[in-house]
Design a protein around this motif. Structure first.
Motif, PDB file in Angstrom:
ATOM      1  N   LEU A  83       0.826  -1.199   0.000  1.00  9.41           N
ATOM      2  CA  LEU A  83       0.000   0.000   0.000  1.00  9.41           C
ATOM      3  C   LEU A  83       0.865   1.255   0.000  1.00  9.41           C
ATOM      4  O   LEU A  83       0.533   2.248  -0.667  1.00  9.41           O
ATOM      5  N   THR A  84       1.975   1.220   0.717  1.00  2.01           N
ATOM      6  CA  THR A  84       2.903   2.356   0.711  1.00  2.01           C
ATOM      7  C   THR A  84       3.454   2.586  -0.686  1.00  2.01           C
ATOM      8  O   THR A  84       3.519   3.733  -1.158  1.00  2.01           O
ATOM      9  N   PHE A  85       3.820   1.506  -1.347  1.00  2.00           N
ATOM     10  CA  PHE A  85       4.335   1.607  -2.720  1.00  2.00           C
ATOM     11  C   PHE A  85       3.302   2.241  -3.647  1.00  2.00           C
ATOM     12  O   PHE A  85       3.603   3.191  -4.378  1.00  2.00           O
ATOM     13  N   SER A  86       2.075   1.719  -3.615  1.00  2.00           N
ATOM     14  CA  SER A  86       1.046   2.226  -4.524  1.00  2.00           C
ATOM     15  C   SER A  86       0.668   3.665  -4.197  1.00  2.00           C
ATOM     16  O   SER A  86       0.404   4.471  -5.100  1.00  2.00           O
ATOM     17  N   THR A  87       0.676   4.025  -2.915  1.00  2.00           N
ATOM     18  CA  THR A  87       0.318   5.387  -2.517  1.00  2.00           C
ATOM     19  C   THR A  87       1.369   6.390  -2.972  1.00  2.00           C
ATOM     20  O   THR A  87       1.032   7.472  -3.486  1.00  2.00           O
ATOM     21  N   ILE A  88       2.645   6.051  -2.792  1.00  2.00           N
ATOM     22  CA  ILE A  88       3.722   6.947  -3.229  1.00  2.00           C
ATOM     23  C   ILE A  88       3.664   7.144  -4.737  1.00  2.00           C
ATOM     24  O   ILE A  88       3.751   8.271  -5.244  1.00  2.00           O
ATOM     25  N   LEU A  89       3.491   6.046  -5.457  1.00  2.00           N
ATOM     26  CA  LEU A  89       3.450   6.129  -6.913  1.00  2.00           C
ATOM     27  C   LEU A  89       2.247   6.941  -7.384  1.00  2.00           C
ATOM     28  O   LEU A  89       2.359   7.786  -8.286  1.00  2.00           O
ATOM     29  N   PHE A  90       1.105   6.706  -6.752  1.00  2.00           N
ATOM     30  CA  PHE A  90      -0.095   7.461  -7.117  1.00  2.00           C
ATOM     31  C   PHE A  90       0.091   8.944  -6.821  1.00  2.00           C
ATOM     32  O   PHE A  90      -0.325   9.803  -7.622  1.00  2.00           O
ATOM     33  N   ALA A  91       0.699   9.277  -5.688  1.00  2.00           N
ATOM     34  CA  ALA A  91       0.911  10.680  -5.320  1.00  2.00           C
ATOM     35  C   ALA A  91       1.805  11.381  -6.332  1.00  2.00           C
ATOM     36  O   ALA A  91       1.542  12.528  -6.735  1.00  2.00           O
ATOM     37  N   ILE A  92       2.858  10.699  -6.779  1.00  2.94           N
ATOM     38  CA  ILE A  92       3.767  11.283  -7.769  1.00  2.94           C
ATOM     39  C   ILE A  92       3.020  11.572  -9.065  1.00  2.94           C
ATOM     40  O   ILE A  92       3.131  12.663  -9.641  1.00  2.94           O
ATOM     41  N   LEU A  93       2.247  10.600  -9.518  1.00  2.00           N
ATOM     42  CA  LEU A  93       1.525  10.768 -10.781  1.00  2.00           C
ATOM     43  C   LEU A  93       0.394  11.782 -10.645  1.00  2.00           C
ATOM     44  O   LEU A  93       0.084  12.508 -11.597  1.00  2.00           O
ATOM     45  N   ALA A  94      -0.217  11.858  -9.458  1.00  2.00           N
ATOM     46  CA  ALA A  94      -1.283  12.838  -9.237  1.00  2.00           C
ATOM     47  C   ALA A  94      -0.739  14.257  -9.298  1.00  2.00           C
ATOM     48  O   ALA A  94      -1.360  15.151  -9.892  1.00  2.00           O
ATOM     49  N   PHE A 153       8.339   5.051 -14.446  1.00  2.00           N
ATOM     50  CA  PHE A 153       8.215   4.164 -13.293  1.00  2.00           C
ATOM     51  C   PHE A 153       7.833   2.731 -13.685  1.00  2.00           C
ATOM     52  O   PHE A 153       7.395   1.956 -12.842  1.00  2.00           O
ATOM     53  N   TYR A 154       8.017   2.390 -14.962  1.00  3.44           N
ATOM     54  CA  TYR A 154       7.568   1.067 -15.383  1.00  3.44           C
ATOM     55  C   TYR A 154       8.375  -0.055 -14.741  1.00  3.44           C
ATOM     56  O   TYR A 154       7.888  -1.190 -14.608  1.00  3.44           O
ATOM     57  N   LEU A 155       9.588   0.236 -14.301  1.00  4.71           N
ATOM     58  CA  LEU A 155      10.427  -0.779 -13.663  1.00  4.71           C
ATOM     59  C   LEU A 155      10.199  -0.883 -12.155  1.00  4.71           C
ATOM     60  O   LEU A 155      10.628  -1.854 -11.527  1.00  4.71           O
ATOM     61  N   ALA A 156       9.544   0.105 -11.567  1.00  4.85           N
ATOM     62  CA  ALA A 156       9.388   0.140 -10.107  1.00  4.85           C
ATOM     63  C   ALA A 156       8.698  -1.106  -9.557  1.00  4.85           C
ATOM     64  O   ALA A 156       9.168  -1.679  -8.563  1.00  4.85           O
ATOM     65  N   PRO A 157       7.591  -1.576 -10.138  1.00  3.34           N
ATOM     66  CA  PRO A 157       6.970  -2.804  -9.608  1.00  3.34           C
ATOM     67  C   PRO A 157       7.903  -4.007  -9.683  1.00  3.34           C
ATOM     68  O   PRO A 157       7.894  -4.865  -8.787  1.00  3.34           O
ATOM     69  N   PHE A 158       8.689  -4.076 -10.732  1.00  4.81           N
ATOM     70  CA  PHE A 158       9.633  -5.187 -10.899  1.00  4.81           C
ATOM     71  C   PHE A 158      10.635  -5.220  -9.754  1.00  4.81           C
ATOM     72  O   PHE A 158      10.905  -6.280  -9.166  1.00  4.81           O
ATOM     73  N   PHE A 159      11.195  -4.070  -9.397  1.00  4.07           N
ATOM     74  CA  PHE A 159      12.154  -4.037  -8.299  1.00  4.07           C
ATOM     75  C   PHE A 159      11.475  -4.269  -6.954  1.00  4.07           C
ATOM     76  O   PHE A 159      12.082  -4.816  -6.037  1.00  4.07           O
ATOM     77  N   PHE A 160      10.222  -3.869  -6.847  1.00  2.90           N
ATOM     78  CA  PHE A 160       9.491  -4.099  -5.602  1.00  2.90           C
ATOM     79  C   PHE A 160       9.368  -5.586  -5.304  1.00  2.90           C
ATOM     80  O   PHE A 160       9.499  -6.008  -4.143  1.00  2.90           O
ATOM     81  N   VAL A 161       9.122  -6.399  -6.335  1.00  2.00           N
ATOM     82  CA  VAL A 161       8.916  -7.836  -6.112  1.00  2.00           C
ATOM     83  C   VAL A 161      10.206  -8.640  -6.210  1.00  2.00           C
ATOM     84  O   VAL A 161      10.283  -9.743  -5.659  1.00  2.00           O
ATOM     85  N   SER A 162      11.218  -8.132  -6.895  1.00  2.00           N
ATOM     86  CA  SER A 162      12.450  -8.903  -7.072  1.00  2.00           C
ATOM     87  C   SER A 162      13.542  -8.527  -6.077  1.00  2.00           C
ATOM     88  O   SER A 162      14.499  -9.282  -5.891  1.00  2.00           O
ATOM     89  N   GLU A 196      13.123  -7.547  -2.530  1.00  2.00           N
ATOM     90  CA  GLU A 196      12.148  -7.321  -1.463  1.00  2.00           C
ATOM     91  C   GLU A 196      12.741  -6.686  -0.219  1.00  2.00           C
ATOM     92  O   GLU A 196      12.003  -6.270   0.673  1.00  2.00           O
ATOM     93  N   GLU A 197      14.071  -6.601  -0.161  1.00  2.00           N
ATOM     94  CA  GLU A 197      14.681  -5.940   0.992  1.00  2.00           C
ATOM     95  C   GLU A 197      14.671  -4.423   0.859  1.00  2.00           C
ATOM     96  O   GLU A 197      14.904  -3.709   1.850  1.00  2.00           O
ATOM     97  N   LEU A 198      14.391  -3.908  -0.337  1.00  2.00           N
ATOM     98  CA  LEU A 198      14.369  -2.469  -0.548  1.00  2.00           C
ATOM     99  C   LEU A 198      13.060  -1.855  -0.055  1.00  2.00           C
ATOM    100  O   LEU A 198      11.989  -2.419  -0.280  1.00  2.00           O
ATOM    101  N   PRO A 199      13.105  -0.678   0.560  1.00  2.00           N
ATOM    102  CA  PRO A 199      11.874   0.046   0.897  1.00  2.00           C
ATOM    103  C   PRO A 199      11.153   0.473  -0.383  1.00  2.00           C
ATOM    104  O   PRO A 199      11.797   0.639  -1.435  1.00  2.00           O
ATOM    105  N   PRO A 200       9.851   0.654  -0.328  1.00  2.00           N
ATOM    106  CA  PRO A 200       9.094   1.033  -1.530  1.00  2.00           C
ATOM    107  C   PRO A 200       9.642   2.263  -2.246  1.00  2.00           C
ATOM    108  O   PRO A 200       9.735   2.279  -3.471  1.00  2.00           O
TER     109      PRO A 200
END
Length: 260
Positions: free
Chosen positions: A102-113, A171-180, A182-186
């Motif tokens: 949720l933190t990841f999606s919120t940050i990304l949404f805020a940037i795009l908003a 930001f197309y690569l951001a989800p990829f790094f989030f799942v691959s 996993e030790e990185l903060p969103p």
């Protein structure tokens, strides 16, 4: 340079013999988006523009975590770890994982908003001028150039929308790094994806266009059970190839390809 043919062939090789598994994993986020679109449509006559806000909340809180779970499952499958299809819901399995997604999606949404607000603000102001609302608020008469404001507002809306779309590819690569990784903060996943996308997003957009025919066929001929997994797995493969390409450019940083 990454060849679209190599991306597609690798995706098909990963899916070989596992189409049913791949279809279930890939289609769940797709059906989620369709459900949100249906809910927004049904509530639109009741709450008006508020329906769009409800839709955005559902996307940020439900669809993005579901998409991330599907991407993680696909990523692990690319590394010969084929989890049960229920792994798609992994980010709903604990409070810690859900808050992270949720933190990841919120940050990304805020940037795009913020990007959309800045990019579309001139068009919005001109639209107010064209309709006369701003002049009514100010208590002055509408000038004869109102119709010109309308044409210019339409042009600026198109330009602003294009700016937002291009920004999204940062930001197309951001989800990829989030799942691959996993030790990185969103927020670090987003920054890392943005940094690498500077060198790879144009190629990604070009390869994405090579799927245009498949997008059309998915509506007219070929079942979604084929085209959606094909596109989803190709996205994961492309992200992996893009990271390897960035590494070959000579960066001092190296990124692991898989974390169990």
């Amino acid at each position: 340079m990454i060849a679209a043919k190599a991306v597609k062939s690798t995706a098909l090789a990963t899916l070989k013999g596992r189409w049913l598994w791949g279809s279930f994993v890939s289609l769940l986020p797709w059906f989620g988006v369709m459900a949100v679109a249906l809910i927004t449509t049904l509530f639109s006559p009741v709450i008006g523009r508020g329906a769009a806000a409800v839709g955005m909340v559902l996307i940020v809180t439900l669809i993005v975590p579901l998409f991330l779970g599907a991407l993680r499952t696909v990523w692990r499958g690319m590394n010969d770890v084929f989890d049960a299809p229920s792994a798609v819901f992994c980010y709903f399995s604990s409070g810690r994982l859900y808050i992270k997604a949720l933190t990841f999606s919120t940050i990304l949404f805020a940037i795009l908003a913020v990007t959309a607000f800045v990019a579309l603000l001139p068009a919005t102001i001109l639209q107010l001028l064209a309709t006369g609302q701003l002049f009514e608020w100010l208590g002055v008469s509408i000038p004869p150039l109102g119709i010109g404001f309308r044409y210019l507002a339409n042009l600026l809306t198109f330009v602003g929308s294009a700016v937002v779309l291009v920004r999204m590819f940062d930001f197309y690569l951001a989800p990829f790094f989030f799942v691959s990784m996993e030790e990185l903060p969103p927020k670090d996943c987003i920054r890392l994806g943005q940094r690498i996308a500077r060198y790879t997003k144009v190629g990604f957009m070009a390869r994405l266009m090579s799927f245009f025919g498949w997008f059309v066929l998915s509506v007219l001929v070929v079942p979604l059970a084929f085209t959606v997994p094909y596109g989803f797995f190709s996205y994961a493969v492309d992200c992996r190839f893009s990271t390897a390409y960035y590494n070959r450019l000579g960066s001092s940083e190296r990124f692991p390809t898989y974390h169990s």
